[in-house]
Design a protein around this motif. Sequence first.
Motif, PDB file in Angstrom:
ATOM      1  N   ASN A  48      15.654 -55.106  79.189  1.00 55.62           N
ATOM      2  CA  ASN A  48      14.741 -54.660  78.138  1.00 55.62           C
ATOM      3  C   ASN A  48      13.429 -55.383  78.411  1.00 55.62           C
ATOM      4  O   ASN A  48      13.301 -56.584  78.142  1.00 55.62           O
ATOM      5  CB  ASN A  48      15.290 -55.010  76.755  1.00 55.62           C
ATOM      6  CG  ASN A  48      14.404 -54.506  75.633  1.00 55.62           C
ATOM      7  OD1 ASN A  48      13.181 -54.525  75.732  1.00 55.62           O
ATOM      8  ND2 ASN A  48      15.011 -54.063  74.549  1.00 55.62           N
ATOM      9  N   HIS A  50      10.460 -55.072  77.097  1.00 51.91           N
ATOM     10  CA  HIS A  50       9.577 -55.344  75.958  1.00 51.91           C
ATOM     11  C   HIS A  50       8.132 -54.917  76.256  1.00 51.91           C
ATOM     12  O   HIS A  50       7.173 -55.599  75.906  1.00 51.91           O
ATOM     13  CB  HIS A  50       9.628 -56.838  75.620  1.00 51.91           C
ATOM     14  CG  HIS A  50       9.017 -57.207  74.304  1.00 51.91           C
ATOM     15  ND1 HIS A  50       9.289 -56.544  73.137  1.00 51.91           N
ATOM     16  CD2 HIS A  50       8.139 -58.203  73.968  1.00 51.91           C
ATOM     17  CE1 HIS A  50       8.613 -57.096  72.143  1.00 51.91           C
ATOM     18  NE2 HIS A  50       7.911 -58.095  72.623  1.00 51.91           N
ATOM     19  N   HIS A  77      14.470 -50.744  79.565  1.00 50.30           N
ATOM     20  CA  HIS A  77      14.358 -50.335  78.162  1.00 50.30           C
ATOM     21  C   HIS A  77      13.080 -50.903  77.554  1.00 50.30           C
ATOM     22  O   HIS A  77      12.549 -51.914  78.014  1.00 50.30           O
ATOM     23  CB  HIS A  77      15.593 -50.791  77.387  1.00 50.30           C
ATOM     24  CG  HIS A  77      16.850 -50.345  78.060  1.00 50.30           C
ATOM     25  ND1 HIS A  77      17.282 -49.031  78.022  1.00 50.30           N
ATOM     26  CD2 HIS A  77      17.721 -50.997  78.862  1.00 50.30           C
ATOM     27  CE1 HIS A  77      18.369 -48.908  78.745  1.00 50.30           C
ATOM     28  NE2 HIS A  77      18.656 -50.088  79.265  1.00 50.30           N
ATOM     29  N   GLU A  78      12.577 -50.190  76.525  1.00 51.34           N
ATOM     30  CA  GLU A  78      11.272 -50.480  75.929  1.00 51.34           C
ATOM     31  C   GLU A  78      10.176 -50.391  76.987  1.00 51.34           C
ATOM     32  O   GLU A  78       9.342 -51.279  77.144  1.00 51.34           O
ATOM     33  CB  GLU A  78      11.262 -51.832  75.211  1.00 51.34           C
ATOM     34  CG  GLU A  78      12.164 -51.864  73.991  1.00 51.34           C
ATOM     35  CD  GLU A  78      11.957 -53.078  73.097  1.00 51.34           C
ATOM     36  OE1 GLU A  78      10.903 -53.744  73.226  1.00 51.34           O
ATOM     37  OE2 GLU A  78      12.844 -53.349  72.270  1.00 51.34           O
ATOM     38  N   ASN A 115      13.019 -45.117  77.892  1.00 51.03           N
ATOM     39  CA  ASN A 115      13.853 -45.791  78.878  1.00 51.03           C
ATOM     40  C   ASN A 115      13.371 -45.467  80.281  1.00 51.03           C
ATOM     41  O   ASN A 115      12.604 -44.515  80.487  1.00 51.03           O
ATOM     42  CB  ASN A 115      15.312 -45.338  78.741  1.00 51.03           C
ATOM     43  CG  ASN A 115      15.907 -45.702  77.400  1.00 51.03           C
ATOM     44  OD1 ASN A 115      15.788 -46.834  76.950  1.00 51.03           O
ATOM     45  ND2 ASN A 115      16.567 -44.745  76.754  1.00 51.03           N
ATOM     46  N   ARG A 139      15.339 -42.512  69.918  1.00 50.85           N
ATOM     47  CA  ARG A 139      16.158 -43.029  71.008  1.00 50.85           C
ATOM     48  C   ARG A 139      16.794 -41.871  71.779  1.00 50.85           C
ATOM     49  O   ARG A 139      17.032 -40.793  71.236  1.00 50.85           O
ATOM     50  CB  ARG A 139      17.263 -43.937  70.471  1.00 50.85           C
ATOM     51  CG  ARG A 139      16.757 -45.214  69.792  1.00 50.85           C
ATOM     52  CD  ARG A 139      16.247 -46.218  70.804  1.00 50.85           C
ATOM     53  NE  ARG A 139      15.932 -47.495  70.182  1.00 50.85           N
ATOM     54  CZ  ARG A 139      14.703 -47.845  69.783  1.00 50.85           C
ATOM     55  NH1 ARG A 139      13.704 -46.994  69.939  1.00 50.85           N
ATOM     56  NH2 ARG A 139      14.495 -49.029  69.245  1.00 50.85           N
ATOM     57  N   HIS A 159      19.461 -47.052  74.965  1.00 49.29           N
ATOM     58  CA  HIS A 159      18.907 -48.126  74.133  1.00 49.29           C
ATOM     59  C   HIS A 159      19.191 -47.728  72.685  1.00 49.29           C
ATOM     60  O   HIS A 159      18.614 -46.780  72.176  1.00 49.29           O
ATOM     61  CB  HIS A 159      17.402 -48.276  74.373  1.00 49.29           C
ATOM     62  CG  HIS A 159      16.764 -49.358  73.557  1.00 49.29           C
ATOM     63  ND1 HIS A 159      15.396 -49.440  73.394  1.00 49.29           N
ATOM     64  CD2 HIS A 159      17.291 -50.398  72.861  1.00 49.29           C
ATOM     65  CE1 HIS A 159      15.114 -50.490  72.628  1.00 49.29           C
ATOM     66  NE2 HIS A 159      16.260 -51.084  72.293  1.00 49.29           N
ATOM     67  N   ASP A 189      20.745 -51.637  76.427  1.00 50.38           N
ATOM     68  CA  ASP A 189      20.564 -52.522  75.282  1.00 50.38           C
ATOM     69  C   ASP A 189      21.238 -51.814  74.111  1.00 50.38           C
ATOM     70  O   ASP A 189      20.662 -50.909  73.511  1.00 50.38           O
ATOM     71  CB  ASP A 189      19.072 -52.731  75.029  1.00 50.38           C
ATOM     72  CG  ASP A 189      18.794 -53.588  73.802  1.00 50.38           C
ATOM     73  OD1 ASP A 189      19.757 -53.991  73.124  1.00 50.38           O
ATOM     74  OD2 ASP A 189      17.603 -53.829  73.507  1.00 50.38           O
ATOM     75  N   ASN A 191      22.312 -53.336  71.367  1.00 49.66           N
ATOM     76  CA  ASN A 191      22.022 -54.054  70.122  1.00 49.66           C
ATOM     77  C   ASN A 191      23.289 -54.408  69.341  1.00 49.66           C
ATOM     78  O   ASN A 191      23.338 -54.303  68.116  1.00 49.66           O
ATOM     79  CB  ASN A 191      21.053 -53.245  69.250  1.00 49.66           C
ATOM     80  CG  ASN A 191      19.610 -53.661  69.511  1.00 49.66           C
ATOM     81  OD1 ASN A 191      19.298 -54.843  69.528  1.00 49.66           O
ATOM     82  ND2 ASN A 191      18.751 -52.686  69.727  1.00 49.66           N
ATOM     83  N   ASP A 221      22.749 -56.871  75.660  1.00 52.21           N
ATOM     84  CA  ASP A 221      22.579 -56.004  76.827  1.00 52.21           C
ATOM     85  C   ASP A 221      23.899 -55.954  77.600  1.00 52.21           C
ATOM     86  O   ASP A 221      24.537 -56.976  77.833  1.00 52.21           O
ATOM     87  CB  ASP A 221      21.447 -56.531  77.708  1.00 52.21           C
ATOM     88  CG  ASP A 221      20.135 -56.622  76.947  1.00 52.21           C
ATOM     89  OD1 ASP A 221      19.677 -55.575  76.452  1.00 52.21           O
ATOM     90  OD2 ASP A 221      19.585 -57.735  76.839  1.00 52.21           O
ATOM     91  N   SER A 241       9.755 -61.342  79.466  1.00 56.67           N
ATOM     92  CA  SER A 241      10.171 -60.472  78.368  1.00 56.67           C
ATOM     93  C   SER A 241      10.842 -61.323  77.300  1.00 56.67           C
ATOM     94  O   SER A 241      11.157 -62.493  77.526  1.00 56.67           O
ATOM     95  CB  SER A 241      11.136 -59.392  78.873  1.00 56.67           C
ATOM     96  OG  SER A 241      11.690 -58.639  77.813  1.00 56.67           O
ATOM     97  N   HIS A 243      13.787 -60.494  76.328  1.00 52.74           N
ATOM     98  CA  HIS A 243      15.192 -60.340  76.666  1.00 52.74           C
ATOM     99  C   HIS A 243      15.477 -61.016  78.001  1.00 52.74           C
ATOM    100  O   HIS A 243      14.612 -61.094  78.873  1.00 52.74           O
ATOM    101  CB  HIS A 243      15.566 -58.857  76.805  1.00 52.74           C
ATOM    102  CG  HIS A 243      15.870 -58.189  75.506  1.00 52.74           C
ATOM    103  ND1 HIS A 243      17.086 -57.609  75.229  1.00 52.74           N
ATOM    104  CD2 HIS A 243      15.112 -57.985  74.408  1.00 52.74           C
ATOM    105  CE1 HIS A 243      17.069 -57.072  74.022  1.00 52.74           C
ATOM    106  NE2 HIS A 243      15.873 -57.284  73.501  1.00 52.74           N
TER     107      HIS A 243
END
Length: 278
Positions: A48, A50, A77-78, A115, A139, A159, A189, A191, A221, A241, A243
């Motif tokens: 991720n 970010h 991701h992100e 993504n 998403r 994600h 990710d 979550n 993750d 990041s 993450h």
Amino acid sequence: MCLFVVVAGIAWYGSWRQPVNFSHSLKLSTPPQFSSHQRDTIRIGVFNIHGCKGKDGKRDVGRIAQCIHDMDIVSLHEVRGSYASNQAHELGELLGMSAVFAPTEWRWGRNDFGNGLLTNVEFSQMHQIPLAMSGHAYRNALLTSFRLEDKTVQLLIAHVDLSEDRERQLSAVTNLFLTLKTPAILLGDLNVKATDPRMRGLMATPGVRSALAATPGRGRDWVIMKGFRTVSAAVIDNEASDHAFVQTELQLLNEPNSAAPRSTRGQAKQASTARDKH
């Protein structure tokens, strides 16, 4: 005064998050290095990024590239888009890898957020699958496959939202993964942590394993697999990041392919039509 009102109105409208057209086809930015991966092990990462914004608040694509070099496939991701490019393609150029950006949100007149995948091996047709959406964050999941030695590996990345839609999105992603033909890999990710009852239930499914099961420091993750074993795995903290970077090497097991209830295309269609309206 009227001009100010018009400009303010345009800016306000441009700031709205809107879902992208998920029916648009996705293509790799450049031809990959290999049509198939000829070793029985493959190096796979999850990050991720970010929006390439580090812990110091600075955006730096180069720092992300330094974290993820020497991988065969990386789930991103992100990922942020711009009017001219996007961060997945920028990372692909820096690393000499093929890239795809799978946007989920349209904002400021562009594909703004989503993504991504980096790869050195060719993918089959890629399917975007919208996930249940009731809030402001949109998403998707991305379903494709690649050749590893003489086998086709199903690859699913996602994600999952952190808050209101997490339950339905997580259920959709994990249920789809369970229908995939072995060997298969789920990256993303999600979550959710390993202590969550839902993930404990998934890991109790025969043939399903977490590549990070014995790895200290794992968070939200995931690398989940069928038909593989973990050669090595690490969760690497970094400044690039918010993450950690998840780095794994997976090896094919000598197991026959298991039939799945539906084809890849059928899975994508079913997941798409079953999503909540928004």
